[in-house]
Each structure stands twice: as structure tokens, then as C-alpha cells.
Design a protein around this motif. Structure first.
Motif, PDB file in Angstrom:
ATOM      1  N   UNK A   1      31.675  25.062  33.439  1.00 50.32           N
ATOM      2  CA  UNK A   1      31.380  26.490  33.987  1.00 50.32           C
ATOM      3  C   UNK A   1      32.817  27.024  34.583  1.00 50.32           C
ATOM      4  N   UNK A   2      32.947  28.135  34.801  1.00 46.91           N
ATOM      5  CA  UNK A   2      34.085  28.699  35.458  1.00 46.91           C
ATOM      6  C   UNK A   2      33.879  29.771  36.641  1.00 46.91           C
ATOM      7  N   UNK A   3      34.362  29.700  37.552  1.00 45.91           N
ATOM      8  CA  UNK A   3      34.226  30.582  38.692  1.00 45.91           C
ATOM      9  C   UNK A   3      35.578  31.265  39.131  1.00 45.91           C
ATOM     10  N   UNK A   4      35.301  32.704  39.126  1.00 45.14           N
ATOM     11  CA  UNK A   4      36.315  33.746  39.164  1.00 45.14           C
ATOM     12  C   UNK A   4      36.279  34.680  40.707  1.00 45.14           C
ATOM     13  N   UNK A   5      37.542  34.435  41.164  1.00 42.53           N
ATOM     14  CA  UNK A   5      37.642  35.398  42.550  1.00 42.53           C
ATOM     15  C   UNK A   5      38.551  36.703  42.159  1.00 42.53           C
ATOM     16  N   UNK A   6      37.800  37.783  42.727  1.00 40.79           N
ATOM     17  CA  UNK A   6      38.789  38.932  42.437  1.00 40.79           C
ATOM     18  C   UNK A   6      38.764  39.553  43.825  1.00 40.79           C
ATOM     19  N   UNK A   7      39.973  40.059  44.087  1.00 40.52           N
ATOM     20  CA  UNK A   7      40.103  40.951  45.277  1.00 40.52           C
ATOM     21  C   UNK A   7      41.204  41.789  45.361  1.00 40.52           C
ATOM     22  N   UNK A   8      40.851  43.302  45.069  1.00 37.69           N
ATOM     23  CA  UNK A   8      41.990  44.018  44.721  1.00 37.69           C
ATOM     24  C   UNK A   8      42.616  43.761  43.501  1.00 37.69           C
ATOM     25  N   UNK A   9      44.018  43.510  43.568  1.00 41.22           N
ATOM     26  CA  UNK A   9      44.899  43.100  42.478  1.00 41.22           C
ATOM     27  C   UNK A   9      44.955  41.707  42.196  1.00 41.22           C
ATOM     28  N   UNK A  10      44.185  41.011  42.910  1.00 39.49           N
ATOM     29  CA  UNK A  10      44.105  39.456  42.735  1.00 39.49           C
ATOM     30  C   UNK A  10      42.756  38.996  42.044  1.00 39.49           C
ATOM     31  N   UNK A  11      43.286  38.191  41.088  1.00 40.64           N
ATOM     32  CA  UNK A  11      42.300  37.374  40.310  1.00 40.64           C
ATOM     33  C   UNK A  11      42.740  36.161  40.001  1.00 40.64           C
ATOM     34  N   UNK A  12      41.801  35.267  40.208  1.00 37.68           N
ATOM     35  CA  UNK A  12      42.227  33.798  39.765  1.00 37.68           C
ATOM     36  C   UNK A  12      40.688  33.240  39.156  1.00 37.68           C
ATOM     37  N   UNK A  13      40.799  32.141  38.242  1.00 38.17           N
ATOM     38  CA  UNK A  13      39.821  31.533  37.867  1.00 38.17           C
ATOM     39  C   UNK A  13      39.963  30.066  37.658  1.00 38.17           C
ATOM     40  N   UNK A  14      38.983  29.111  38.022  1.00 33.32           N
ATOM     41  CA  UNK A  14      38.846  27.670  38.003  1.00 33.32           C
ATOM     42  C   UNK A  14      37.948  27.342  37.112  1.00 33.32           C
ATOM     43  N   UNK A  15      37.894  25.926  36.665  1.00 37.06           N
ATOM     44  CA  UNK A  15      37.046  25.274  35.961  1.00 37.06           C
ATOM     45  C   UNK A  15      36.249  24.319  36.871  1.00 37.06           C
ATOM     46  N   UNK A  16      34.755  24.186  36.506  1.00 38.35           N
ATOM     47  CA  UNK A  16      34.132  23.154  37.446  1.00 38.35           C
ATOM     48  C   UNK A  16      33.179  22.500  36.193  1.00 38.35           C
TER      49      UNK A  16
END
Length: 659
Positions: free
Chosen positions: A640-655
Motif C-alpha cells: 500500500x501507499x500513503x500520501x501526504x499533501x499540504x499546499x504545494x507539498x506532496x510526498x508518497x511512501x510505501x508500506x
């Protein structure tokens, strides 16, 4: 007893005790009295006028007619003044032919599921008498299948019992309460060849009766509760290995397995049983029935049942095998006095699964196991002390009696430390007030307090008799005091609960420092909203609340940036922990103080095809560090992947979810 989830002799050394048995008994009785003052008395279903000392079952069992016939002897001592009549528990479907008292015919009557017996004299406390009941019939099957006639493997006959909690009366006359254990028993079963009749204790003799039947004579030399007396009968394959407990002594570990089931894979699993006994010996004390045996008898129910010295198994695996084995200490040698306190059986055995995992797979695997049980425990409804023991499903509710009971032991371990925790368990095993007897929560609490030297009343009152678990909101900040000293400000608040209003717990705090080793601090949280200011040598880098996950909880952590030194200055999405996980994990992230309007924070989980499976956060959040618990109980194993977004910031990590 292990319920399969739908998704899912004694040498007593006096230095084991920090208090004398007499002081322990006084403490235990004080705790029990406090419970009685709260009008929470035990529902006691058996006849309290007498104490059982011995049972003898002598039964002829016919799979063809699906009937049983024979007699049961009950030896007892009066436990009250002027006892002239007693009753035994036996369902009305079974027909009583006659009753003897001390060898003479006794008058009796039947009422609902009881035999009311007139004794041959009046008895006072300590005086002995013997009752023999002759009866026959087709036993009903209640609960989890108290007495079952079935077939297996091409139509071969299979007969088995599972009497917990109220099923003993379905097939033999007894005092049907775990509060009164017999000192010993003889168990004789006559069955048709080639059926083998397996039960508790030692097989002293197999008599060929010359009429295509054999009588299996089992003898139990240790105290035994009525619901642990068992039968498993079919044409078993017998496989034996040995637990070597001294250079010159060993105990047979005997497995009775369906012929079509026994194979190399199962044999390899069964061969681990002596190692399991050794692991539990180190942590709990010597195997309690060392002069008899341990083993397994396969039966037709879908789970496992810890019948004394011979667990009945409907499935095999390291989890269920270790669970039923652990019951030999906690459930069989020490039995819950009443079903209100079933966690003393099931919580202990469920925790022992983790003990085996830690011994063979390491601490990380144990931590993952506990995190899994915590996710189930959060679904517990009501107190761990079972309020409605008229309901079998209520007694054996997995979330409450098994998972939360196990987590309570894990939390106790966190409070007292590893060494003291296992000292508590070994002392409990051997303590003369409970060893080979019965116990309630207050007995275990008294042992825990005696060994640890800590007043644990707050702990047991809230976790056994209270409900739910703490929901923490934690806010912290750091301030430099001088060149070498910093202040950690920690505010702990809890959402309002019902009973208790909030939870009192010692909490470990892990502080990482620049240029110094990490430090572990314990604070005692005893207020619903409580602030701590802790001086720390060296620059504080980060703070982790309950880093070893010793508390069943929900947690939200924020950093108060304000004008404090060290405000977060960049977005951070950390790798989830643990990873792989099953089924819960933690995700931490940091939102920096960018000095502009707040942006919406969104944290979502996706499967490997990009489908959204969960939204964990979707709101405006201030700058700070946050921690989210993700429960994937409803998801299947995979990436699975979890994605954090806040304004212009976005990052994805795998678990990885690994079941």
C-alpha cells in the motif's frame, strides 16, 4: 480455549515471595471484600454446601446408538452445618436410574437440570460422604459442543467433548462450577474397537472386554476442574515425543491425530511442543503436570480447548498450539474461580502466544503481535471483568477476554519491567493460595503488588473493572535554559471517558538529543490535563510518547512551535512503523511553520492499483509534528501507499501489510 477469529511436585522456594503467604492472603481478602461492597458478587451456580474431593466417571459410549450409560462417583466433604441434602448438576434429557449414598440407596428428585439427593445422615463441615449416580441417555450439545457424536475421514466415527463453560452437566452429573476442583479423578470410557478413548492424566490400563469393546482407564492425580475433564475418541494415530526436564527425567508428549491428517508437516509442528514447554518453563515455572503428560487430541470443533494434560485441537499452528499449552499453567493449574474472571485464563494464554513469538522470532515480532492484539482490544465493549456470564458469547468475547486481557499483561510488563514481570508470573504459578486451585483478579493483583512492591490498585481497577482506553492529546515544546540545559514542556490531556473518567498511567517519554544518547523518562500521568516541565541536558531534538507502545491508546501529538527555539522548518513524512505491519501501524509527519495561512492537510492510503482505501486526515492543521494510528484490519495483505499533501507539498511512501 482458543477461538478462531472470523478474520482471523512443585518445589516451593520461600524466596519467591516478598510477603508471607499469610500476608498475601490478607491482602487478597481485603481486595475481594472491596469488590463485594460494590455489590458485584460472583454468580455461583453450584451447591455451596459441599466440597468435591474426587470424581470417577465409568461410562459406556455407543456411537451407533449415540448414547452413554454408566455411573459417576462424587466424593465430597460437607462445607456447611447440618447438611442433609445436596444437589448435582445434570440436564433433564439424561435419565437417572438410581442414586447411592455411601453404598446405600438414596432418595432423589429431579428439578430443572438438577438431581436433588437426600443424604443418609446429617453432615457437618469436614465430614465426608460419597454419592454414586447411575444414568443413561443421549446427551444434548450446548455451548461450543459439550458432547458430540460425529464422523470424519470417510465416515469414521468421532466422539468428543468441550464442556466449557456450562457443558459438563450435559453429559455427566457434577458440581458444574470452576470454583470447586476435585483433588483427583478416575475416568473410564468403554468404546467400540478400533476407537481409542483419550482423556486427562495417565492411561493406566486398556482392558479388552472380549465383545469388540475396550475400556480405557485414565487416572488424574492433580486437582482438576469439572469442565476440563474430557473425551476425544476415534481411531487415532499415536505419535510421541518427549520433554526432557532434567538430565535423567523426561515426560511424554503424546499426540493423537486423525490418520488422514498426520503427515510430515504436522509432525514437524508437533515436534516444537517440547521447545514450547521449555520456553514457558523459563517464564512461568515448570510444567505443572510433570508427573503425567502433555499432548494433543484432534477433535471436530474448529478451535482448540485446553483440556488438562491433553488439549483438544481442531486446528494446528504455532499460535493455537502455544495458546492451549499456556493454559496448562493459567486455566488448568490455576483456574478462574468464576467466569467473570475468564481473562485470568484467556488473557494469559493469548499473551503467552506473544511470549513464544518473542522467544523464537525476536522482540520486533513480539511488538507486532501486541500491536495486532491492541487493534482487537480497542473493539472491546464493557469491562474485562465479564458482567453477563449467562451469555457464552459474552464470556468468550475475543476483543475483551482474550485481546484486551493479553494487552493488560503487556501494560503491566511495561510498568514493572521485564524481570519483575516474569517474577510476578512465576510467583503466581507457585503461590500456595492459588497453585492448583482457583483465583480471581484480586489474587493476581496481590501477587503483582507483593513482588513489585508497587501499589497497583489504580491499574487493575481501571483496566479490569473500567471500560475503553485512553485517548491522548499530547502537546510539547522545547526551550533552551542555558548553554547546556534545555526544558521539555509536555502537556498530556485525555478525552473524557465514562469509567474511569480518565486513565492513570506511568508514561515513558523518549527524548533524542543533539550530540547525546537518547534518554528515556517516565512521568506519572494522574490528571485528565497535566503539564510537566522536565530539564534535559543537551539540545532536545525530538520527543516520542510511549515509544515502546506499552499503553493501549489513541494518540495525537503536536509540537507547540510559537516562539520556541527549534520550530519545524520543513515538511517531513516519516516511514510508517512497524513495517511490515499486521494490522496496525503508525504514521508520523511534520508540518512546518511557514508564516502564512494554513493549508489543508490530507493523508490518504492507496492500494497498489491506485485505488483510495482510507482517508486518515482531511483538515486544516497548525504547524507541528503528528502521529496517526492506521488500522488495516479490513484490508488484505499486500503493498500500500500513503500520501501526504499540504499546499504545494506532496510526498508518497510505501508500506506492507503482511498477515
Amino acid at each position: 480455549m482458543k477461538l478462531l477469529l472470523p478474520v482471523l511436585l512443585v518445589v516451593l522456594s520461600i524466596n519467591l515471595f516478598s510477603q508471607s503467604p499469610e500476608k498475601f492472603w490478607v491482602k487478597s481478602e481485603q481486595l475481594r471484600a472491596e469488590r463485594l461492597l460494590k455489590n458485584e458478587n460472583v454468580n455461583y451456580p453450584g451447591d455451596s454446601q459441599y466440597d468435591v474431593t474426587y470424581y470417577k466417571l465409568d461410562l459406556n459410549i455407543s456411537h451407533t446408538t449415540q448414547t452413554i450409560a454408566g455411573s459417576v462417583i462424587v466424593n465430597a466433604k460437607a462445607d456447611a452445618l447440618n447438611v442433609s441434602s445436596i444437589y448435582l448438576d445434570l440436564v433433564n434429557q439424561l435419565i437417572v436410574d438410581s442414586v447411592l449414598c455411601n453404598g446405600n440407596t438414596a432418595a432423589f428428585t429431579r428439578t430443572t437440570n438438577k438431581i436433588n439427593i437426600t443424604l443418609d445422615s446429617t453432615y457437618n463441615p469436614g465430614q465426608s460422604f460419597s454419592i454414586q449416580v447411575f444414568y443413561h441417555g443421549t446427551p444434548p450439545s450446548s455451548g461450543f459442543g459439550s458432547f458430540s457424536f460425529g464422523t470424519r475421514g470417510g465416515g469414521a466415527p468421532s466422539i468428543y467433548t468441550l464442556s466449557e463453560p456450562y457443558g459438563s452437566r450435559d453429559w455427566w452429573p457434577c458440581k458444574d462450577t470452576p470454583a470447586d476442583k476435585a483433588d483427583s479423578a478416575d475416568i473410564w470410557y468403554t468404546v467400540t474397537n478400533p476407537i481409542k478413548a483419550i482423556s486427562n492424566g495417565i492411561l493406566e490400563e486398556v482392558v479388552d472386554n472380549g465383545n469388540n469393546t475396550s475400556t480405557y482407564k485414565w487416572k488424574v492425580r492433580y486437582p482438576i476442574a469439572q469442565y476440563l475433564i474430557s473425551l476425544a475418541a476415534t481411531d487415532f494415530v499415536e505419535y510421541i515425543n518427549y520433554y526432557i526436564y532434567s538430565p535423567s527425567d523426561s515426560m511424554p508428549v503424546t499426540h493423537y491425530i486423525y490418520p488422514e491428517t498426520f503427515n510430515t508437516n504436522l509432525k514437524n509442528l508437533l515436534d516444537k511442543t517440547p521447545q514450547m514447554i521449555e520456553v514457558f518453563k523459563q517464564n512461568f515455572g515448570e510444567y505443572p503436570f510433570i508427573n503425567e503428560k502433555y499432548g494433543h487430541a484432534q477433535f471436530g470443533w474448529g478451535g482448540g480447548m485446553e483440556h488438562q494434560t491433553c488439549s483438544s485441537m481442531g486446528a494446528f499452528g504455532e499460535g493455537i498450539n502455544s495458546h492451549e499449552l499456556a493454559h496448562q499453567w493459567y486455566g488448568d493449574a490455576i483456574t478462574c474461580k468464576d467466569w467473570h474472571n475468564i481473562w485470568l485464563n484467556e488473557g494469559f494464554a493469548t499473551y503467552a502466544e506473544g511470549v513464544w513469538i518473542e522467544a523464537t522470532q525476536g522482540k520486533a515480532a513480539y511488538d507486532n503481535y501486541i500491536a495486532n492484539e491492541m487493534s482487537y482490544a480497542k473493539n472491546a465493549s464493557g469491562s474485562v471483568w465479564v458482567q453477563d456470564i449467562s451469555s457464552v458469547n459474552s464470556i468468550f468475547n475475543y476483543a475483551r477476554s482474550y485481546a484486551k486481557g493479553a494487552v493488560i499483561l503487556h501494560m503491566l510488563r511495561g510498568i514493572v519491567g521485564d524481570s519483575t514481570f516474569y517474577d510476578i508470573l512465576r510467583t503466581y504459578t507457585y503461590h500456595p493460595t492459588v497453585s492448583y486451585g482457583v483465583a480471581v483478579t484480586e489474587d493476581f493483583q496481590a501477587v503483582a503488588e507483593s513482588v513489585s512492591g508497587i501499589d497497583l490498585d489504580y491499574f487493575f481497577q481501571q483496566w479490569i473493572y473500567g471500560e475503553n482506553y485512553p485517548r491522548y492529546n499530547v502537546n510539547w515544546s522545547k526551550t533552551q535554559l542555558n548553554d547546556s540545559l534545555w526544558n521539555l514542556r509536555l502537556n498530556i490531556s485525555q478525552l473524557t471517558n465514562t469509567n474511569p473518567l480518565f486513565f492513570t498511567m506511568p508514561v515513558q517519554i523518549k527524548v533524542t538529543r543533539v550530540g547525546f544518547a537518547d534518554t528515556l523518562i517516565t512521568v506519572f500521568n494522574e490528571q485528565q490535563n497535566q503539564e510537566f516541565n522536565i530539564p534535559i541536558r543537551g539540545q532536545i531534538n525530538s520527543m516520542a510518547f510511549d515509544p515502546n507502545n506499552y499503553i493501549l491508546k489513541n494518540l495525537n501529538v503536536t509540537v507547540d512551535v510559537g516562539d520556541k527555539i527549534g520550530s519545524p522548518n520543513q515538511f517531513v513524512l516519516e516511514q510508517n512503523y512497524p513495517n511490515p505491519f499486521n494490522p496496525t501501524t503508525k504514521i508520523r509527519y511534520t508540518i512546518p511553520d511557514v508564516g502564512s495561512e494554513l493549508a489543508q492537510t490530507v493523508l490518504k492510503v492507496y492500494d497498489i492499483l491506485g485505488n483510495e482505501v482510507a482517508t486518515l486526515v482531511n483538515e486544516y492543521r497548525e504547524a507541528g509534528s503528528y502521529e496517526i494510528d492506521f488500522d488495516a484490519s479490513a484490508l488484505t495483505s499486500g503493498v500500500y501507499f500513503y500520501k501526504l499533501t499540504n499546499g504545494n507539498f506532496s510526498e508518497v511512501k510505501k508500506m506492507i501489510l503482511m498477515r
